[in-house]
Design an enzyme around this catalytic site. Structure first.
Site, mmCIF file in Angstrom:
data_model
loop_
_atom_site.group_PDB
_atom_site.id
_atom_site.type_symbol
_atom_site.label_atom_id
_atom_site.label_comp_id
_atom_site.label_asym_id
_atom_site.label_seq_id
_atom_site.Cartn_x
_atom_site.Cartn_y
_atom_site.Cartn_z
ATOM 1 N N LYS A 192 35.731 46.882 65.042
ATOM 2 C CA LYS A 192 35.041 45.875 65.853
ATOM 3 C C LYS A 192 35.608 45.945 67.270
ATOM 4 O O LYS A 192 36.802 45.758 67.481
ATOM 5 C CB LYS A 192 35.252 44.486 65.254
ATOM 6 C CG LYS A 192 34.632 43.382 66.085
ATOM 7 C CD LYS A 192 34.786 42.021 65.426
ATOM 8 C CE LYS A 192 34.249 40.917 66.321
ATOM 9 N NZ LYS A 192 34.345 39.596 65.692
ATOM 10 N N LYS A 245 30.946 47.883 64.749
ATOM 11 C CA LYS A 245 30.303 46.803 65.488
ATOM 12 C C LYS A 245 30.746 46.834 66.944
ATOM 13 O O LYS A 245 31.934 46.925 67.194
ATOM 14 C CB LYS A 245 30.700 45.472 64.845
ATOM 15 C CG LYS A 245 30.173 44.268 65.560
ATOM 16 C CD LYS A 245 30.796 43.014 65.006
ATOM 17 C CE LYS A 245 30.360 41.857 65.896
ATOM 18 N NZ LYS A 245 30.935 40.612 65.515
HETATM 19 C C1 PBG Z 1 33.459 36.116 65.340
HETATM 20 C C2 PBG Z 1 32.291 37.006 65.496
HETATM 21 C C3 PBG Z 1 31.658 37.430 66.677
HETATM 22 C C4 PBG Z 1 30.524 38.135 66.281
HETATM 23 C C5 PBG Z 1 30.512 38.146 64.906
HETATM 24 N N1 PBG Z 1 31.631 37.466 64.428
HETATM 25 C C6 PBG Z 1 31.949 37.145 68.081
HETATM 26 C C7 PBG Z 1 33.192 37.598 68.688
HETATM 27 O O1 PBG Z 1 33.968 38.371 68.145
HETATM 28 O O2 PBG Z 1 33.433 37.111 69.815
HETATM 29 C C8 PBG Z 1 29.494 38.724 67.204
HETATM 30 C C9 PBG Z 1 28.130 38.925 66.625
HETATM 31 C C10 PBG Z 1 27.041 39.128 67.599
HETATM 32 O O3 PBG Z 1 27.240 39.283 68.817
HETATM 33 O O4 PBG Z 1 25.898 39.145 67.134
HETATM 34 N N2 PBG Z 1 34.691 36.721 65.295
#
Ligand code: PBG
Length: 324
Positions: A192, A245
């Site tokens: 991520k 992601k």
């Molecule tokens: C929370 C999380 C996020 C997303 C999914 N889980 C945001 C972040 O890490 O700030 C993003 C999903 C999206 O942008 O559709 N940790």
């Protein structure tokens, strides 16, 4: 001699015959926001067509998703109140726990994946416990494990840790097993990235950090080898599904991961990727239906088994209406 590649492109029927990648509604996961603070459903301005649902609106929504034969949802909660230790995240009557019980009662055949993180629940908006201005990895692991166990007790089939803490999959696996929840699967948000494509989500989930950013825990976007190491570690720690992601700017990583690992791989087509297409389509600059199909098919072609997308409902509908 000319190699006549166009021969197999002449007829629609022949093109179908040699098509290499087919997107199916069975590949899709639809994210849902449940909000303890609203009484109906509230639109999210930067994500047209996506809402924050009150519990009372949820049944109708999940019945529709299930009727579209989408196999799974990914659940995000917005609690009534936030605090330093994210206590509502692991409360047995927390918003995700209540939503999960309701969904599993309404449509038991729908797979519930719950997002396991702190950022919607902490008053500072970070994904972990803050100690002297930094995120305490190992303290956070204890909470992530507690959250995952409470989600699983409420009926979540898969828990999805997204905090990017080191050792989070192992901590959660141990926690689940110790609680007798060895059938609950883990989908690790393994690679991520600290991405600017999460902007609309943070508006939707009210989870923008009050100070600083997420670069000390989410990955640095130029790094590919590190992403593969993160995925390998999550598999070693017991992840049943791993994830890349965002999706579109990271298709190279998805493709390499596909070649390297045989664990199911998910790709998250995130909020900013959704907003871009929506905005261009609203202006009449892109054909939304065609572009969305092309985008999601490219994610599958790159190697994803599971595609998490805010377009899941519209694409499932499109695929089911198609004649192919
Ligand atoms: C929370 C999380 C996020 C997303 C999914 N889980 C945001 C972040 O890490 O700030 C993003 C999903 C999206 O942008 O559709 N940790």
């Amino acid at each position: 001699m000319i190699h006549r590649m166009r021969r197999l492109r002449r007829l629609d029927s022949t093109r179908r015959l040699v098509r290499e990648t087919r997107l199916s509604w069975s590949n899709l996961v639809y994210p849902i926001f449940v909000d303890a603070r609203v009484s109906t459903k509230e639109a999210i301005p930067s994500m047209p067509g996506i809402y924050r649902y009150a519990l009372t609106e949820l049944e109708k929504e999940v019945e529709e998703i299930s009727s579209l034969r989408i196999p799974a949802i990914l659940l995000f909660g917005l609690p009534e109140k936030k605090d330093l230790m994210a206590t509502e995240a692991y409360a047995s009557d927390g918003i995700v726990q209540r939503a999960t019980r309701l969904i599993k009662k309404t449509v038991p055949q729908l797979t519930v994946i719950s997002d396991v993180c702190l950022c919607q629940y902490t008053d500072h908006g970070h994904c972990g416990v803050v100690r002297e201005g930094t995120i305490d990895n190992d303290e956070t692991l204890k909470l992530l494990s507690k959250i995952a166990v409470s989600h699983a007790r409420a009926g979540a089939d898969i828990v999805g840790p997204s905090a990017m803490m080191d050792g989070q999959v192992k901590a959660i696996r141990n926690g689940l097993d110790a609680a007798g929840l060895s059938d609950t699967a883990i989908m690790g948000y393994s690679a991520k990235f600290a991405s600017s494509f999460y902007g609309p989500f943070r508006e939707a989930a009210d989870s923008t950090p009050l100070w600083g950013d997420r670069r000390t825990y989410q990955m640095d976007s130029p790094n590919k080898n590190e992403a593969l190491r993160e995925i390998a570690l999550d598999i070693e720690e017991g992840a049943d599904i791993v994830m890349v992601k965002p999706a579109l700017s990271y298709l190279d990583i998805l493709s390499q991961a596909r070649h390297k690992f045989d664990t199911p791989i998910a790709a998250y087509n995130v909020s900013g990727e959704y907003a871009m297409i929506k905005a261009a389509a609203e202006k009449g600059w892109l054909n939304e239906q065609a572009v969305v199909m092309e985008v999601l098919t490219s994610i599958k072609r790159a190697g994803a088994d599971v595609i998490i997308s805010y377009f899941a409902k519209t694409v499932a509908r499109q695929l089911q209406e198609a004649t192919e």
